[in-house]
Enzyme design. Sequence first.
Site, PDB file in Angstrom:
ATOM      1  CE1 TYR A   9      -2.924   2.585   2.156  1.00 44.39           C
ATOM      2  CE2 TYR A   9      -1.721   4.351   3.867  1.00 44.39           C
ATOM      3  CZ  TYR A   9      -2.475   3.982   2.665  1.00 44.39           C
ATOM      4  OH  TYR A   9      -1.929   4.842   1.594  1.00 44.39           O
ATOM      5  N   GLY A  28      10.909   1.865  -2.285  1.00 48.36           N
ATOM      6  CA  GLY A  28      12.088   1.403  -1.595  1.00 48.36           C
ATOM      7  C   GLY A  28      13.362   1.256  -2.583  1.00 48.36           C
ATOM      8  CG  LEU A  61      14.195   6.151  -6.389  1.00 50.61           C
ATOM      9  CD1 LEU A  61      13.126   7.196  -6.552  1.00 50.61           C
ATOM     10  CD2 LEU A  61      15.552   6.150  -7.268  1.00 50.61           C
ATOM     11  CE  LYS A 106      19.624   1.453   3.146  1.00 50.21           C
ATOM     12  NZ  LYS A 106      19.015   2.251   4.199  1.00 50.21           N
TER      13      LYS A 106
HETATM   14  N1  NAP Z   1      -3.014   5.580  -3.218  1.00 52.94           N
HETATM   15  C1  NAP Z   1      -2.502   6.409  -2.108  1.00 52.94           C
HETATM   16  O1  NAP Z   1      -3.182   7.306  -1.565  1.00 52.94           O
HETATM   17  C2  NAP Z   1      -1.413   5.792  -1.798  1.00 52.94           C
HETATM   18  C3  NAP Z   1      -0.506   4.697  -2.519  1.00 52.94           C
HETATM   19  C4  NAP Z   1       0.918   4.526  -2.059  1.00 52.94           C
HETATM   20  C5  NAP Z   1       1.498   5.417  -0.922  1.00 52.94           C
HETATM   21  N2  NAP Z   1       0.613   6.277  -0.126  1.00 52.94           N
HETATM   22  C6  NAP Z   1       1.269   6.737   0.860  1.00 52.94           C
HETATM   23  O2  NAP Z   1       2.485   7.266   0.710  1.00 52.94           O
HETATM   24  C7  NAP Z   1       3.335   6.545   1.562  1.00 52.94           C
HETATM   25  C8  NAP Z   1       4.751   6.291   0.996  1.00 52.94           C
HETATM   26  O3  NAP Z   1       4.853   5.661  -0.305  1.00 52.94           O
HETATM   27  P1  NAP Z   1       5.403   4.046   0.025  1.00 52.94           P
HETATM   28  O4  NAP Z   1       5.324   3.521   1.374  1.00 52.94           O
HETATM   29  O5  NAP Z   1       4.255   3.196  -1.223  1.00 52.94           O
HETATM   30  O6  NAP Z   1       6.575   3.972  -0.766  1.00 52.94           O
HETATM   31  P2  NAP Z   1       7.852   4.578  -0.485  1.00 52.94           P
HETATM   32  O7  NAP Z   1       7.925   5.556   0.719  1.00 52.94           O
HETATM   33  O8  NAP Z   1       8.635   4.823  -1.579  1.00 52.94           O
HETATM   34  O9  NAP Z   1       8.725   3.371  -0.028  1.00 52.94           O
HETATM   35  C9  NAP Z   1       8.588   2.780   1.285  1.00 52.94           C
HETATM   36  C10 NAP Z   1       9.378   1.431   1.650  1.00 52.94           C
HETATM   37  O10 NAP Z   1      10.725   1.503   1.030  1.00 52.94           O
HETATM   38  C11 NAP Z   1      11.446   0.955   1.960  1.00 52.94           C
HETATM   39  N3  NAP Z   1      12.383   1.975   2.923  1.00 52.94           N
HETATM   40  C12 NAP Z   1      11.978   3.412   3.561  1.00 52.94           C
HETATM   41  N4  NAP Z   1      13.139   3.712   3.890  1.00 52.94           N
HETATM   42  C13 NAP Z   1      14.143   2.957   3.740  1.00 52.94           C
HETATM   43  C14 NAP Z   1      15.668   3.382   3.985  1.00 52.94           C
HETATM   44  N5  NAP Z   1      15.944   4.254   4.453  1.00 52.94           N
HETATM   45  N6  NAP Z   1      16.484   2.269   3.620  1.00 52.94           N
HETATM   46  C15 NAP Z   1      16.014   1.205   2.904  1.00 52.94           C
HETATM   47  N7  NAP Z   1      14.515   1.068   2.714  1.00 52.94           N
HETATM   48  C16 NAP Z   1      13.804   1.924   3.060  1.00 52.94           C
HETATM   49  C17 NAP Z   1      10.435   0.236   3.071  1.00 52.94           C
HETATM   50  O11 NAP Z   1      10.300  -1.007   2.757  1.00 52.94           O
HETATM   51  P3  NAP Z   1      11.394  -2.285   2.982  1.00 52.94           P
HETATM   52  O12 NAP Z   1      12.154  -2.230   4.096  1.00 52.94           O
HETATM   53  O13 NAP Z   1      10.302  -3.489   2.950  1.00 52.94           O
HETATM   54  O14 NAP Z   1      12.046  -2.599   1.797  1.00 52.94           O
HETATM   55  C18 NAP Z   1       9.302   1.122   3.093  1.00 52.94           C
HETATM   56  O15 NAP Z   1       8.249   0.456   3.292  1.00 52.94           O
HETATM   57  C19 NAP Z   1       2.843   5.337   2.213  1.00 52.94           C
HETATM   58  O16 NAP Z   1       3.326   4.806   3.392  1.00 52.94           O
HETATM   59  C20 NAP Z   1       1.486   5.978   2.039  1.00 52.94           C
HETATM   60  O17 NAP Z   1       1.383   6.644   3.352  1.00 52.94           O
HETATM   61  C21 NAP Z   1      -0.434   6.464  -0.554  1.00 52.94           C
END
Ligand code: NAP
Length: 327
Positions: A56, A206, A208, A211
Amino acid sequence: MKYRELGRTGWKVSEVSFGAWAIGGAWGDVNDKESLAALHAALDGGVNFFDTADVYGDGRSERLLAKLRKERKEKFYIATKAGRRLPKQTPEGYSRENLAMWIERSLRNLEMDTIDLLQLHCPPTEVYYRPEVFGVLDDLVKAGKLRHYGVSVEKVEEALKAIEFPGVQTVQIIFNIFRQRPAELFFPEAQRRKVGILARVPLASGMLSGKITRDRKFAKDDHRNFNRHGEAFDRGETFSGVDFETGLHAVEQLRKLIPAQATLAQLALRWILEFPAVTCAIPGAKRPAQVTENIGASDLATLSAGTMKKIRALYNEQIRPLVHSYW
Ligand SMILES: NC(=O)c1ccc[n+]([C@@H]2O[C@H](COP(=O)([O-])OP(=O)(O)OC[C@H]3O[C@@H](n4cnc5c(N)ncnc54)[C@H](OP(=O)(O)O)[C@@H]3O)[C@@H](O)[C@H]2O)c1
């Protein structure tokens, strides 16, 4: 904040934890000052578990967590990952030499002597049929480099295979309102074996949060721009594999189910917490306000059976055909 036991580790981790991908990179512009403020907000709200990876931001996310450790006294756990530094994913790449090298690099980035939890980072399926890889991880635990290890998987079948190895303490898997299949076969088996479950992509990148609007433009270096169809990595990692228009349409219907004084992001996270097999959701966030909102899901009342049924029906009708058979 409420805490749940993480598998057999003896750790109690915050049921809403923190995903540190976005603060590293691949989500458009981020600035370290704001990212660090988001991490501090997480600790302030009772988060004690952070998920990151060596790739990352090429270590930027791990280094931010090292900085957080220096700035705060509270004990918190860091889960990192290894495997994605390979130029091409092959089972042979998961060798003793490579694993040791990647782990040394993470230890340097994190400024730690032992990694709390090391996860294989979505390796090829074949790796789960190579017990020697898990033997190497057992050796690294014995050598004091790792406290525990687990896996991050793409598919339910990989999760089921991985937990046959007794050293696997945790499985990280996509689980959210748009990705419900893990609850069917995998959750009961993980519970039976006392394996911790980290629910990743809990907000469907994001979507869900409710926004994201139809005309939102994503930066060139945001995977929601460059990986919509799996151009760079598994397409399921972007919007949970649901196409943009279908996702937005479903979100409009979910709005009707938001509990009083709550937000859609909180409903989405609360839905995940309704599954006792899940140890924690790990929403990503770039700003303190997002963190505070997400943490609020832990204080929300249990969702009614009626709400759970409606969410299941929406999934079955609109989302299931797009995702259920793929992962
Ligand atoms: N292969 C793997 O192992 C793998 C793959 C994916 C993820 N992960 C892990 O899982 C974690 C979570 O998944 P993810 O980050 O991909 O997706 P997620 O948690 O579903 O979405 C995160 C994004 O949603 C937005 N967000 C978060 N909270 C919010 C709120 N309260 N209101 C509005 N927007 C909000 C932000 O983006 P914006 O503000 O830019 O819209 C944020 O970066 C990752 O950070 C990582 O640690 C691991």
